[in-house]
Write a protein that holds these residues in place. Structure first.
Motif, PDB file in Angstrom:
ATOM      1  N   SER B 114     -28.418  -8.347  15.855  1.00 32.96           N
ATOM      2  CA  SER B 114     -29.708  -8.932  15.470  1.00 32.96           C
ATOM      3  C   SER B 114     -29.721  -9.269  13.980  1.00 32.96           C
ATOM      4  CB  SER B 114     -30.863  -7.977  15.772  1.00 32.96           C
ATOM      5  OG  SER B 114     -30.480  -6.982  16.644  1.00 32.96           O
ATOM      6  N   LEU B 115     -29.174  -8.387  13.169  1.00 31.36           N
ATOM      7  CA  LEU B 115     -29.153  -8.670  11.734  1.00 31.36           C
ATOM      8  C   LEU B 115     -28.333  -9.914  11.448  1.00 31.36           C
ATOM      9  CD1 LEU B 115     -28.715  -5.464   9.556  1.00 31.36           C
ATOM     10  CD2 LEU B 115     -30.638  -7.016   9.668  1.00 31.36           C
ATOM     11  N   ASN B 116     -27.239 -10.051  12.186  1.00 34.24           N
ATOM     12  CA  ASN B 116     -26.333 -11.168  11.972  1.00 34.24           C
ATOM     13  C   ASN B 116     -26.998 -12.506  12.287  1.00 34.24           C
ATOM     14  OD1 ASN B 116     -23.689 -12.004  11.258  1.00 34.24           O
ATOM     15  ND2 ASN B 116     -23.380 -12.589  13.400  1.00 34.24           N
ATOM     16  N   GLU B 117     -27.972 -12.453  13.190  1.00 31.15           N
ATOM     17  CA  GLU B 117     -28.655 -13.680  13.573  1.00 31.15           C
ATOM     18  C   GLU B 117     -29.710 -14.099  12.557  1.00 31.15           C
ATOM     19  OE1 GLU B 117     -27.911 -15.709  16.140  1.00 31.15           O
ATOM     20  OE2 GLU B 117     -26.184 -14.385  16.310  1.00 31.15           O
ATOM     21  N   LEU B 118     -30.033 -13.200  11.622  1.00 30.89           N
ATOM     22  CA  LEU B 118     -31.062 -13.518  10.640  1.00 30.89           C
ATOM     23  C   LEU B 118     -30.539 -14.535   9.645  1.00 30.89           C
ATOM     24  CD1 LEU B 118     -32.615 -10.035   9.883  1.00 30.89           C
ATOM     25  CD2 LEU B 118     -33.742 -11.994  10.949  1.00 30.89           C
ATOM     26  N   LYS B 119     -31.424 -15.476   9.292  1.00 33.73           N
ATOM     27  CA  LYS B 119     -30.964 -16.505   8.361  1.00 33.73           C
ATOM     28  C   LYS B 119     -31.255 -16.099   6.912  1.00 33.73           C
ATOM     29  CE  LYS B 119     -29.066 -19.341  11.062  1.00 33.73           C
ATOM     30  NZ  LYS B 119     -28.475 -18.110  11.627  1.00 33.73           N
ATOM     31  N   ASP B 120     -32.444 -15.486   6.721  1.00 31.71           N
ATOM     32  CA  ASP B 120     -32.888 -15.146   5.374  1.00 31.71           C
ATOM     33  C   ASP B 120     -32.044 -14.001   4.818  1.00 31.71           C
ATOM     34  OD1 ASP B 120     -34.085 -14.347   3.120  1.00 31.71           O
ATOM     35  OD2 ASP B 120     -36.100 -14.124   3.965  1.00 31.71           O
ATOM     36  N   ASN B 196     -23.543   3.019  10.815  1.00 31.55           N
ATOM     37  CA  ASN B 196     -22.538   2.635  11.794  1.00 31.55           C
ATOM     38  C   ASN B 196     -22.504   1.135  12.030  1.00 31.55           C
ATOM     39  OD1 ASN B 196     -21.827   5.264  12.074  1.00 31.55           O
ATOM     40  ND2 ASN B 196     -23.042   5.608  13.930  1.00 31.55           N
ATOM     41  N   SER B 197     -23.598   0.450  11.698  1.00 31.58           N
ATOM     42  CA  SER B 197     -23.601  -0.984  11.970  1.00 31.58           C
ATOM     43  C   SER B 197     -22.880  -1.767  10.871  1.00 31.58           C
ATOM     44  CB  SER B 197     -25.038  -1.489  12.111  1.00 31.58           C
ATOM     45  OG  SER B 197     -25.688  -1.358  10.876  1.00 31.58           O
ATOM     46  N   ILE B 198     -22.638  -1.124   9.721  1.00 31.14           N
ATOM     47  CA  ILE B 198     -22.004  -1.843   8.608  1.00 31.14           C
ATOM     48  C   ILE B 198     -20.671  -2.441   9.018  1.00 31.14           C
ATOM     49  CG2 ILE B 198     -20.898  -1.527   6.357  1.00 31.14           C
ATOM     50  CD1 ILE B 198     -23.049   0.410   5.642  1.00 31.14           C
ATOM     51  N   ALA B 202     -19.507  -6.343   9.086  1.00 31.27           N
ATOM     52  CA  ALA B 202     -18.352  -6.844   8.346  1.00 31.27           C
ATOM     53  C   ALA B 202     -17.435  -7.624   9.276  1.00 31.27           C
ATOM     54  CB  ALA B 202     -17.610  -5.672   7.708  1.00 31.27           C
ATOM     55  N   ALA B 203     -17.248  -7.081  10.501  1.00 37.40           N
ATOM     56  CA  ALA B 203     -16.375  -7.766  11.449  1.00 37.40           C
ATOM     57  C   ALA B 203     -16.956  -9.128  11.833  1.00 37.40           C
ATOM     58  CB  ALA B 203     -16.174  -6.906  12.689  1.00 37.40           C
ATOM     59  N   MET B 204     -18.301  -9.170  11.966  1.00 33.43           N
ATOM     60  CA  MET B 204     -18.945 -10.441  12.338  1.00 33.43           C
ATOM     61  C   MET B 204     -18.797 -11.489  11.238  1.00 33.43           C
ATOM     62  SD  MET B 204     -22.392  -9.085  14.049  1.00 33.43           S
ATOM     63  CE  MET B 204     -22.300  -7.818  15.275  1.00 33.43           C
TER      64      MET B 204
END
Lengths: 567, 320
Positions: B114-120, B196-198, B202-204
């Motif tokens: 979800s964070l990765n999908e954020l544009k801002d 744990n999501s870091i 990074a991989a994304m």
């Protein structure tokens, strides 16, 4: 793909091995440092130079501030010794086991109940010859009690010097049932002697005042956070049934037979009463869930009517109430028992408890210097310094030549929680031989600042009022005095240790684990299920082999009585 | 296997006969010299301590040399496997680590996606920072917060549920044995989710943006792009971490359980490492503790090999 993961195998195997690094013991140098002080000259030269000793203490010392305090500086000037202290966090046995396993010891150690681990590992220096040669003050302080420190019938050595106050007189009951002053006042000072009296007082007041300061009143709260459960839930069971503190044991005076105290039928009745309190809605539902800070903050808010606990456990909350000016919400302590046939044995005398104390390890670079330090700590000069502080600053002599404190000095000690940390007073007392309250020095003055009169002076007006209503001057007057009980010839049961391979060790741990689960379960059960739960609890204990364990412990007690009788 | 060949790096090239090996070694002697300190380090700190395993077969007494110790064979292992309490703590350990593994894996991935999908990016960065801060709060504090929040005496959760009329009287959350596992998992998620999501984020970041553009041109919507590009893109990372976690399943630490637990939930909160502490070091019974340690290591290695074998097979089929 397979090659990629092959690398992982290696890494993972190494990682998993690394996770379990068992400590390897290697203490070949154990006997090399043990010079019994045959080179006097070098030591005299050395006493001019400063030396630092490391200390490990099983008991935390929250006021510890190194040697920087005024008293610390005095000690440093007088002895040239500075202490670098380290304290146990959590269970001290873990750290002490690690010391024993690694063979890397601090210079001084106060292992409390776990001295056996150190002695088994050959870590301790025999202090007997050192005291003979360098310890006149030590001998003076302990007198005949020195023989109580003999390690065992097979080992004549003295490894630890008791750090409890010698010949201490007690004026404040340490264990009992606590009731808010407001409760007894409101009810016209009823007799509080039995569980029934205690319950009635709480219940009546609770009915009258279901809220205090806008928050719900808590009739009775206990603390069961980890080992504190022993203090507030299980120890009161023997106190209420005529026993005195022998740790987890009850030792019969005539036969000297020991049993786990919660196996006594009398104590089942005590727990039945707690169960009844819970079913009546008088026991705080959070009793077995709350942590210590929650418990203290509840009491400090002034809405807990009664507690069953040790004095030291709730002292912080009482100070907080006092600081808030809620004198009527502070608590008095009463000698409550199951019924009239029992006497509350809080003041039963165990003799001098010499076993928990300070010892010198084989890693100590200069045992002679170390024993001289302990000897200095035992001197009058040092004890007055440790208890009273520095003359002119923390106390002075009055016209008759008696040490005394001014009103402000006394108040400062009472109300300033940083006083000890700042001054170093009472900070070092625990690391050497010392006299207890009520013992007089060579000029006939008390070593400590406490006297029965000062105990009364510290009371609040409300406390004095309540005590006057009960025809007493101090709380101890309500309790049966120590003359009413025989002196326990085995000392205190909680002081008697066993080695790790003793047949007591495993069953004891299992019994404790079971008790920690089953007693809360029994107390929270429905009234008619209590017996069922308790019977099952007793059966489980028998399954762990507690009967053989009790026989083994009885043997230890008998051995100890014999050892001390030889004196 | 095709993939393996493609990805093989030149330095890992393994010679197929002895002569070649010595030749290569001579050529690369500087590289070998450079690796010596690390090999020594690993040997000293990871292999030498295994010598301590001998303690499990003795009645170990500290301060004595190995010749003075009494050898007792498998006595401590037999005691261990005959102790019903051991199976209780083993159950607790496995259940809790399984719950932590499942929840502690899915939620950070969902969060990272979800964070990765954020544009801002400012918002994204601040959320990320805030979410991993709890990782630095010690368990002592977290346990205090959780206990207070779930308290029946003015705890926020109970107050909220009562005021919303969901429940009539406060619930003793901390007193219910079977809820302990849930509370522990919840507390762990709160504390470790951001942290744990870091690694997944990074991989994304390493996924080729051209893939997304191509997918968009082909008309893939956002869900499709997540499903077909983002998740496959981080699959190697997920698998490596999963294998690592499975290997560590049996050693989940004990602070959380010790601090959140109380006497009413002991039968659910006690874990293997606490048991080792109480009955091993706590009682000065080092041999027993070591026996338990060996058991732990063995189970860890077995779990690891199983997990690795399983995923190797899985990824092979998916590649083909």
């Amino acid at each position: 793909m397979s090659r990629k993961y092959k690398g992982f195998y290696g890494v993972f195997i190494i990682v998993s091995l690394f996770l379990f690094v068992p400590a390897c013991s290697n203490s070949e140098e154990t006997s090399t440092n043990n010079n019994d002080g045959d080179n006097e000259t070098s030591n005299d030269e050395m006493s001019d130079s400063e030396i630092e000793f490391s200390v490990f203490a099983a008991d935390d010392n929250p006021s510890w501030n190194g040697m920087d305090s005024p008293v610390g500086q005095e000690i440093l000037n007088a002895t040239g010794v500075s202490l670098d202290a380290d304290f146990a966090l959590g269970d001290p046995a873990e750290r002490i086991s690690l010391f024993a396993a690694s063979g890397d010891y601090p210079d001084f150690i106060l292992p409390k109940g776990d001295g056996g681990l150190m002695v088994d590992a050959g870590a301790m220096v025999d202090l007997r010859p050192l005291i003979e040669e360098h310890g006149p003050n030590i001998k003076e302080v302990y007198g005949d009690y020195l023989d109580r420190m003999t390690w065992s019938e097979d080992d004549d050595a003295i490894y630890f010097l008791g750090t409890n106050g010698v010949d201490q007189e007690y004026w404040s009951p340490g264990n009992g049932f606590w009731l808010q002053h407001a409760v007894v006042e409101e009810l016209g000072y009823p007799e509080i002697n039995t569980l029934e009296d205690f319950e009635n007082a709480i219940a009546e007041y609770y009915e009258m005042y279901p809220e205090i300061d806008g928050q719900p009143t808590i009739p009775l709260s206990l603390l069961a956070d980890d080992w504190r459960m022993l203090i507030s839930v299980t120890n009161p069971a023997f106190f209420a049934t005529g026993g005195s503190d022998d740790g987890e044991w009850f030792i019969d005076h005539e036969t000297q037979e020991a049993i786990l105290h919660y196996r006594r039928p009398e104590e089942r009745e005590y727990f039945r009463w707690l169960n009844h309190m819970n079913n009546e809605g008088l026991l705080d539902p959070e009793t077995f869930v709350q942590q210590e800070d929650q418990y203290i903050s509840k009491i400090s808010s002034g809405r807990v009517l009664g507690m069953i606990d040790a004095e030291w456990s709730i002292a912080d909350a009482q100070t907080a109430l006092r600081e808030d000016g809620k004198q009527e919400r502070m608590h008095g302590i009463y000698p409550v028992t199951l019924d009239d046939t029992f006497k509350q044995a809080n003041f039963q005398d165990a003799g001098y408890l010499a076993e928990w104390g300070i010892g010198i390890t084989v890693d100590n670079p200069d045992p002679v210097r170390a024993i001289k330090f302990l000897d200095w700590m035992a001197s009058e000069e040092a004890q007055i310094l440790n208890n009273w502080g520095i003359e002119g600053e923390h106390y002075q002599y009055d016209d008759e030549g008696n040490r005394h404190l001014t009103e402000e000095q006394r108040e400062e000690r009472l109300s300033d929680s940083k006083f000890n940390e700042r001054t170093g007073i009472n900070v070092f007392t625990a690391y050497g031989p010392n006299y207890g309250d009520g013992v007089l020095d060579s000029e006939g003055q008390p070593f400590t600042i406490n006297t029965p009169e000062t105990v009364v002076e510290d009371y609040t007006d409300k406390e004095k009022e309540v005590l006057a209503a009960y025809d007493a001057e101090i709380w101890a007057d309500l309790f049966p005095s120590s003359d009413e009980f025989p002196v326990k010839p085995w000392g205190a049961g909680w002081e008697i240790n066993w080695s790790s391979d003793s047949p007591i060790a495993v069953p004891f741990q299992r019994a404790e684990d079971t008790m920690m689960t089953r007693i809360p379960e029994a107390i929270l059960a429905d009234e008619d299920e209590f017996d069922e739960v308790y019977d099952r609890f007793m059966e489980e204990l028998e399954g762990h082999g507690v009967e053989e364990m009790e026989q083994e412990f009885t043997k230890l007690i008998q051995k100890r009585i014999e050892l001390w009788d030889e004196e | 296997m095709e993939i393996g060949k493609k990805k093989a790096q030149p330095n890992l090239w393994v010679p197929d006969n002895k002569k070649n090996f010595w030749k290569t070694m001579k050529n690369q002697k500087i590289l070998y010299l450079m690796s010596i300190p690390f090999v020594v380090w690993i040997f000293v700190f990871n292999y030498l301590p295994v010598w301590g395993w001998t303690m499990a077969f003795q009645d170990f007494r500290p301060g004595r040399s190995i010749t003075e110790q009494e050898w007792v064979g498998f006595k401590h292992f037999i005691t261990l496997f005959q102790d019903p309490h051991f199976y209780l703590v083993l159950r607790n350990t496995l259940v809790m680590s399984l719950m932590l593994l499942i929840v502690g894996f899915t939620i950070p991935i969902i969060f990272a996606v979800s964070l990765n999908e954020l544009k801002d990016s400012l918002f994204k960065r601040s959320v990320q920072t805030i979410s991993y801060l709890p990782h630095f709060v010690s368990w002592v504090v977290v346990a205090g917060i959780v206990t207070k929040m779930l308290s029946t005496d003015g705890g926020i959760i109970n107050d909220l549920l009562v005021s919303l009329n969901i429940i009539e009287s406060p619930i003793q959350f901390m007193a219910q044995g079977h809820w302990f596992w849930v509370i522990l998992t919840g507390a762990d998620i709160w504390k470790e989710m951001g942290w744990n999501s870091i690694i997944f984020l990074a991989a994304m970041a390493g996924v080729d943006p051209q893939l997304y553009e191509a997918a968009r041109v082909d008309g893939a919507n956002r869900w499709r792009r997540i499903w077909h590009i983002t998740l496959p893109g981080i699959r190697p990372t997920i698998m490596v971490i999963l294998i690592l976690s499975i290997g560590n399943m049996i050693s989940i630490g004990f602070e959380r359980q010790l601090l959140l637990g109380n006497s009413l939930v002991r039968e659910y909160s006690e874990v293997l490492e606490l048991y080792a502490l109480n009955y091993g070091i706590g009682m000065g019974n080092y041999s027993y503790g070591t026996a338990l340690g060996i058991f732990n290591s063995m189970v860890s290695i077995i779990l690891l090999l199983l997990a690795n074998g399983f995923f190797k097979r899985m990824s092979n089929t998916s590649v083909m």
